[in-house]
Design an enzyme around this catalytic site. Structure first.
Site, mmCIF file in Angstrom:
data_model
loop_
_atom_site.group_PDB
_atom_site.id
_atom_site.type_symbol
_atom_site.label_atom_id
_atom_site.label_comp_id
_atom_site.label_asym_id
_atom_site.label_seq_id
_atom_site.Cartn_x
_atom_site.Cartn_y
_atom_site.Cartn_z
ATOM 1 N N ASN A 157 0.899 -1.359 0.091
ATOM 2 C CA ASN A 157 0.100 0.038 -0.015
ATOM 3 C C ASN A 157 0.886 1.097 0.091
ATOM 4 O O ASN A 157 1.628 1.401 0.839
ATOM 5 C CB ASN A 157 -0.967 -0.140 1.386
ATOM 6 C CG ASN A 157 -1.758 1.056 1.465
ATOM 7 O OD1 ASN A 157 -1.910 2.112 0.489
ATOM 8 N ND2 ASN A 157 -2.554 1.384 2.597
ATOM 9 N N LYS B 248 0.047 4.299 -0.299
ATOM 10 C CA LYS B 248 -0.565 5.431 0.139
ATOM 11 C C LYS B 248 -0.347 6.591 -0.428
ATOM 12 O O LYS B 248 -0.305 6.380 -1.754
ATOM 13 C CB LYS B 248 -0.235 5.718 1.967
ATOM 14 C CG LYS B 248 -0.349 4.339 2.613
ATOM 15 C CD LYS B 248 -0.033 4.480 3.940
ATOM 16 C CE LYS B 248 -0.004 3.372 4.910
ATOM 17 N NZ LYS B 248 0.098 3.087 6.114
ATOM 18 N N HIS C 93 -9.344 1.438 5.013
ATOM 19 C CA HIS C 93 -8.175 1.425 5.637
ATOM 20 C C HIS C 93 -8.547 2.254 6.843
ATOM 21 O O HIS C 93 -9.125 3.444 6.822
ATOM 22 C CB HIS C 93 -6.889 1.877 4.602
ATOM 23 C CG HIS C 93 -5.568 1.950 5.490
ATOM 24 N ND1 HIS C 93 -5.203 2.749 6.228
ATOM 25 C CD2 HIS C 93 -4.694 0.953 5.193
ATOM 26 C CE1 HIS C 93 -4.125 2.453 6.615
ATOM 27 N NE2 HIS C 93 -3.743 1.348 5.904
ATOM 28 N N GLU D 89 -6.632 4.725 7.955
ATOM 29 C CA GLU D 89 -6.373 6.148 7.568
ATOM 30 C C GLU D 89 -7.643 6.876 6.774
ATOM 31 O O GLU D 89 -7.844 7.820 7.110
ATOM 32 C CB GLU D 89 -5.209 6.175 6.863
ATOM 33 C CG GLU D 89 -3.949 5.802 7.427
ATOM 34 C CD GLU D 89 -2.706 5.390 6.930
ATOM 35 O OE1 GLU D 89 -2.634 5.335 5.506
ATOM 36 O OE2 GLU D 89 -2.005 4.971 7.487
ATOM 37 N N GLU E 102 -4.779 -4.645 10.576
ATOM 38 C CA GLU E 102 -3.751 -3.766 10.689
ATOM 39 C C GLU E 102 -4.211 -3.095 12.116
ATOM 40 O O GLU E 102 -5.031 -2.084 12.245
ATOM 41 C CB GLU E 102 -3.918 -2.877 9.623
ATOM 42 C CG GLU E 102 -3.656 -3.420 8.283
ATOM 43 C CD GLU E 102 -2.970 -2.374 7.409
ATOM 44 O OE1 GLU E 102 -1.855 -2.515 6.731
ATOM 45 O OE2 GLU E 102 -3.764 -1.397 7.262
ATOM 46 N N GLY F 217 3.164 2.182 10.874
ATOM 47 C CA GLY F 217 4.247 3.619 10.640
ATOM 48 C C GLY F 217 4.832 3.448 11.937
ATOM 49 O O GLY F 217 5.627 4.824 11.878
ATOM 50 N N SER G 179 3.986 -2.049 10.132
ATOM 51 C CA SER G 179 5.285 -2.151 10.579
ATOM 52 C C SER G 179 6.036 -3.549 9.954
ATOM 53 O O SER G 179 7.028 -4.032 10.787
ATOM 54 C CB SER G 179 5.750 -1.799 11.970
ATOM 55 O OG SER G 179 5.473 -0.496 12.268
HETATM 56 P P1 13P Z 1 3.253 0.561 7.483
HETATM 57 O O1 13P Z 1 3.677 -0.648 6.934
HETATM 58 O O2 13P Z 1 4.149 1.720 6.954
HETATM 59 O O3 13P Z 1 3.226 0.347 9.051
HETATM 60 O O4 13P Z 1 1.462 0.477 6.937
HETATM 61 C C1 13P Z 1 0.949 -0.318 7.191
HETATM 62 C C2 13P Z 1 -0.304 -0.163 6.493
HETATM 63 O O5 13P Z 1 -0.978 0.791 6.859
HETATM 64 C C3 13P Z 1 -0.500 -0.771 5.258
HETATM 65 O O6 13P Z 1 -1.983 -0.452 4.910
#
Ligand code: 13P
Length: 251
Positions: free
Chosen positions: A12, A14, A98, A100, A168, A174, A213
């Protein structure tokens, strides 16, 4: 048998990636054949890059997906993108719900479910994300939160072919923090139980990805956990070497 589920390593990107980063995707495609014995690969770039990446990926061992879609097929929704537009551009899967998007755009479980159905309407798999926040975890509410998200975000017609669950934990995204392998096993086992009780054989065969992560140094340990059928990778999916190393870590 859940152990026979073929892993998926999904990246992803983002809100990262310009045309100039296409070389990184080329490097992923070049290495994809080497990891094809381990896992399926999917890269979800920003919508602006889907068409170009899908063109590059044609005939290669990696697919291209999208990060979100609008539930409707068309209409007066300025700035939004319909699932059909994403598949028209070459997306073969769409991430929905997601954390976010849930946080930045106030997306509800019901909307997430509509988006999953929109992905199906366009003929592709929905990757539905669930996960608890740090505060919910601290309050001991993790399993209840996940149960509620699964109940409401997954459409009744979900199958192993049309739906992938991505667990997640929000606090792990992150941050460099990850749950222990033991915690991941407990939570993925809980998700599997819910999927199997609701969707029977289909639920037993659905992929459950872990995300938060994931990086080359922890991928092998996390991917070896029972009921972990791959990863949804953020930051580490932006670098071909890291992304491919994560796939190599699959059992
Ligand atoms: P990270 O791997 O950067 O922690 O992000 C995970 C994520 O949100 C994937 O959708």
């Amino acid at each position: 048998m859940t152990d026979a589920i073929r892993p998926l390593i999904a990246g992803n990107w983002k809100m990262n990636g310009l045309k100039a980063q296409a070389a990184e995707f080329d490097a992923m495609l070049n290495g994809a054949a080497d990891v094809a014995g381990k896992a399926d690969l999917l890269v979800c770039p920003p919508a602006t890059l889907i068409a170009a990446f899908a063109e590059k990926a044609r005939g290669k061992k990696a697919a291209v997906g999208a990060q979100d879609c609008h539930p409707k097929v068309s209409g007066a929704h300025t700035g939004d993108i319909a699932a059909e537009m994403l598949t028209d551009a070459g997306a073969t899967a769409i991430i929905v719900g997601h954390s976010e998007r849930r946080a930045d755009h106030g997306e509800s479980d019901i909307l997430v479910k509509q988006k999953a159905e929109a992905a199906w309407r366009a003929g592709v798999t929905a990757i539905v994300c669930i996960g608890e926040t740090q505060a919910q975890r601290d309050a001991g509410q993790t399993l209840e939160i996940l149960r509620g998200q699964l109940n409401l975000s997954l459409p009744d017609a979900s199958t192993a072919a049309n739906l992938i669950v991505a667990y997640e934990p929000v606090w792990a995204i992150g941050t460099g923090l990850t749950p222990t392998a033991k915690d991941v096993e407990q939570i993925h086992g809980f998700i599997r139980e819910l999927l199997t009780s609701r969707f029977k054989d289909e639920g037993a065969r659905m992929r459950i990805l872990y995300g938060g992560s994931v990086k080359p140094s922890n991928a092998a340990e996390l991917m070896a956990v029972k009921n972990v059928n791959g990863a949804l990778v953020g930051g580490a999916s932006l670098k071909a070497a890291d992304f491919l190393a994560i796939a190599k870590g699959c059992p």
